[in-house]
Design a protein around this motif. Sequence first.
Motif, short mmCIF file in Angstrom:
data_model
loop_
_atom_site.label_atom_id
_atom_site.label_comp_id
_atom_site.label_asym_id
_atom_site.label_seq_id
_atom_site.Cartn_x
_atom_site.Cartn_y
_atom_site.Cartn_z
N ARG A 26 0.99 -1.11 0.00
CA ARG A 26 -0.01 0.03 0.21
C ARG A 26 0.93 1.30 -0.15
O ARG A 26 0.74 2.24 -0.58
CB ARG A 26 -0.89 0.06 1.38
CG ARG A 26 -2.15 -1.12 1.14
CD ARG A 26 -2.87 -0.98 2.43
NE ARG A 26 -3.60 -2.38 2.67
CZ ARG A 26 -3.35 -3.05 3.49
NH1 ARG A 26 -2.54 -2.51 4.54
NH2 ARG A 26 -4.03 -4.15 3.49
N ASN A 27 1.95 1.08 0.71
CA ASN A 27 2.99 2.36 0.73
C ASN A 27 3.40 2.63 -0.74
O ASN A 27 3.74 3.52 -0.99
CB ASN A 27 4.12 2.28 1.79
CG ASN A 27 3.60 2.20 3.06
OD1 ASN A 27 2.40 2.80 3.51
ND2 ASN A 27 4.28 1.60 4.01
N LEU A 28 3.65 1.64 -1.47
CA LEU A 28 4.28 1.87 -2.91
C LEU A 28 3.33 2.46 -3.55
O LEU A 28 3.74 3.34 -4.49
CB LEU A 28 4.47 0.42 -3.33
CG LEU A 28 5.60 -0.34 -2.90
CD1 LEU A 28 5.72 -1.77 -3.63
CD2 LEU A 28 6.86 0.19 -3.00
N PHE A 29 1.76 2.38 -3.40
CA PHE A 29 1.02 3.15 -4.25
C PHE A 29 0.55 4.32 -3.63
O PHE A 29 -0.25 5.31 -4.13
CB PHE A 29 -0.37 2.17 -4.06
CG PHE A 29 -0.52 1.13 -5.13
CD1 PHE A 29 -0.77 1.38 -6.84
CD2 PHE A 29 0.29 -0.18 -4.80
CE1 PHE A 29 -0.81 0.39 -7.41
CE2 PHE A 29 0.01 -1.18 -5.67
CZ PHE A 29 -0.25 -1.01 -7.14
N ALA A 30 1.19 4.96 -2.36
CA ALA A 30 0.84 6.12 -1.86
C ALA A 30 1.23 7.38 -2.95
O ALA A 30 2.43 7.46 -3.42
CB ALA A 30 1.60 6.30 -0.67
N GLY A 31 0.29 8.18 -3.38
CA GLY A 31 0.59 9.34 -4.35
C GLY A 31 0.69 8.85 -5.71
O GLY A 31 0.92 9.91 -6.55
N VAL A 32 0.54 7.46 -6.01
CA VAL A 32 0.69 7.16 -7.46
C VAL A 32 -0.36 7.69 -8.18
O VAL A 32 -1.50 7.65 -7.81
CB VAL A 32 0.60 5.75 -7.42
CG1 VAL A 32 0.52 5.10 -8.96
CG2 VAL A 32 1.80 4.96 -7.09
N ASP A 33 -0.12 8.45 -9.54
CA ASP A 33 -1.12 8.93 -10.34
C ASP A 33 -1.17 8.47 -11.75
O ASP A 33 -2.13 8.86 -12.54
CB ASP A 33 -1.17 10.44 -10.28
CG ASP A 33 0.15 10.91 -10.73
OD1 ASP A 33 0.89 10.27 -11.21
OD2 ASP A 33 0.70 12.20 -10.44
N HIS A 34 -0.28 7.41 -12.01
CA HIS A 34 -0.07 6.85 -13.35
C HIS A 34 0.31 5.60 -13.25
O HIS A 34 1.48 5.34 -12.50
CB HIS A 34 0.81 8.00 -14.15
CG HIS A 34 0.78 7.54 -15.59
ND1 HIS A 34 1.54 8.23 -16.46
CD2 HIS A 34 0.30 6.57 -16.14
CE1 HIS A 34 1.58 7.79 -17.64
NE2 HIS A 34 0.46 6.87 -17.46
N ILE A 35 -0.31 4.73 -13.67
CA ILE A 35 0.26 3.01 -13.88
C ILE A 35 0.43 2.77 -15.15
O ILE A 35 -0.31 3.00 -16.11
CB ILE A 35 -0.95 2.14 -13.14
CG1 ILE A 35 -0.90 2.40 -11.63
CG2 ILE A 35 -0.20 0.66 -13.48
CD1 ILE A 35 -1.84 1.64 -10.99
#
Length: 308
Positions: A26-35
Motif C-alpha cells: 500500500r505504501n508503494l501506491f501512496a501518491g501514485v497517479d499513473h500506472i
Amino acid sequence: MPVIDFTGINWEEMAKLPQPTNEHLRNLFAGVDHIIIKPARLSEFYEDPNPVLFEITQPDVIKQFATLIEIDETQVGFHCMCAGTYNIELHANGQQQAIISYHHEVSIRYNGWSSDAGIANTRGLISFLAQLGFTKPQEDYLETQRRQEEYQQADSEWLAAAPKSFSTYWDEFRMDGHYPQALVEALDEEIPDKTAQIIALLQLFGQSKNPWSGYPSYEGIPQEILNNYHAKYILEVYAGSDKNDKLKSGLGRYICSFDFRKVRKKHLQYITEEVIDDLEKYYTALNDEKGMHEVNRLRKEKQRQPGK
C-alpha cells in the motif's frame, strides 16, 4: 531436471530484505497517479515496437487496482524462476516510484522484498483489467486453467492404464520422472511373469497423445524399467503377443526413441523386417509423420547392417 533461473537475481542478498506485506505494498501506491504496464524482460511481448501495453490514470481506478493486487501474506517465501510476464510501473508527478513484476497472473515480485508473493484475488484482478480493456492476462489465465485440466485428465487416463503399483508411487515420480527402486519391486510382486510385465510396460509406454515430444516426464518411467530387459527379449515378447495398437505404439516409441537409437546398432539383428512393417503400417494409418520418419530411418539403418 534442473530448474533454469532466468532472473539474474542474487538470491542470498534478496533473502536479507523484508518479507512481502500488504502494508508495504500500500505504501508503494501512496501518491501514485499513473500506472504503466509494460512487457517484462524476456517476455513474449518484449520485442513489441510499442512497449507500453496499458495505462491507468483515473484516481479511483488506481485505488481499485491497488486493492486488487494485494497479496496473500501466507503465500510468500518462494521465487518464480522467470523475469516476469509484465512490469507494472508506478508513477507519481511524472516520476517512477516503483516497479512491480507481475508473474503468470498469480504472483508479484518487488525488488525490496525477500521473496515473491501470491496475489490474494487473482480472478478479481484479471477480471478488473479485462473490463478496463487489458484482456491478455485473463486470456492467458483461462488458457492455463484449460491446459491444467487437460494435464489432469491425461494424468488420470495414464494412471488408469498403468499397473496398480504405479499409483502407489505416483507422487514420487510424477514431477521428475525418476522412479524409486521400490516401484520395480512392487511391479515384480504385482506382475511376477516377465512376459506379462513387458507387455504391460510397452502398452503403458504407448499410452501417449504426444509420444515424440512435449510429453510429461513420468511417461518415460515404463521406458526406464524396460531398459532392465535385453532388447532381444522385448522384441520376442512383442512377436509372441497379439500385437495390438498399444503394443505397436509402445514398441515403436521404444526402439525409435533418442536414447535407444544411440545403442540400436547392436540390437538391429533382433529387429525383424516384420516388426518394421508392422510399425510402418501402424504409423501410416495414423498419418503420424514423425513415426513414419523414424520407421524409415530404422529401415535404412537395418538395410545398412553388415551381411545385408
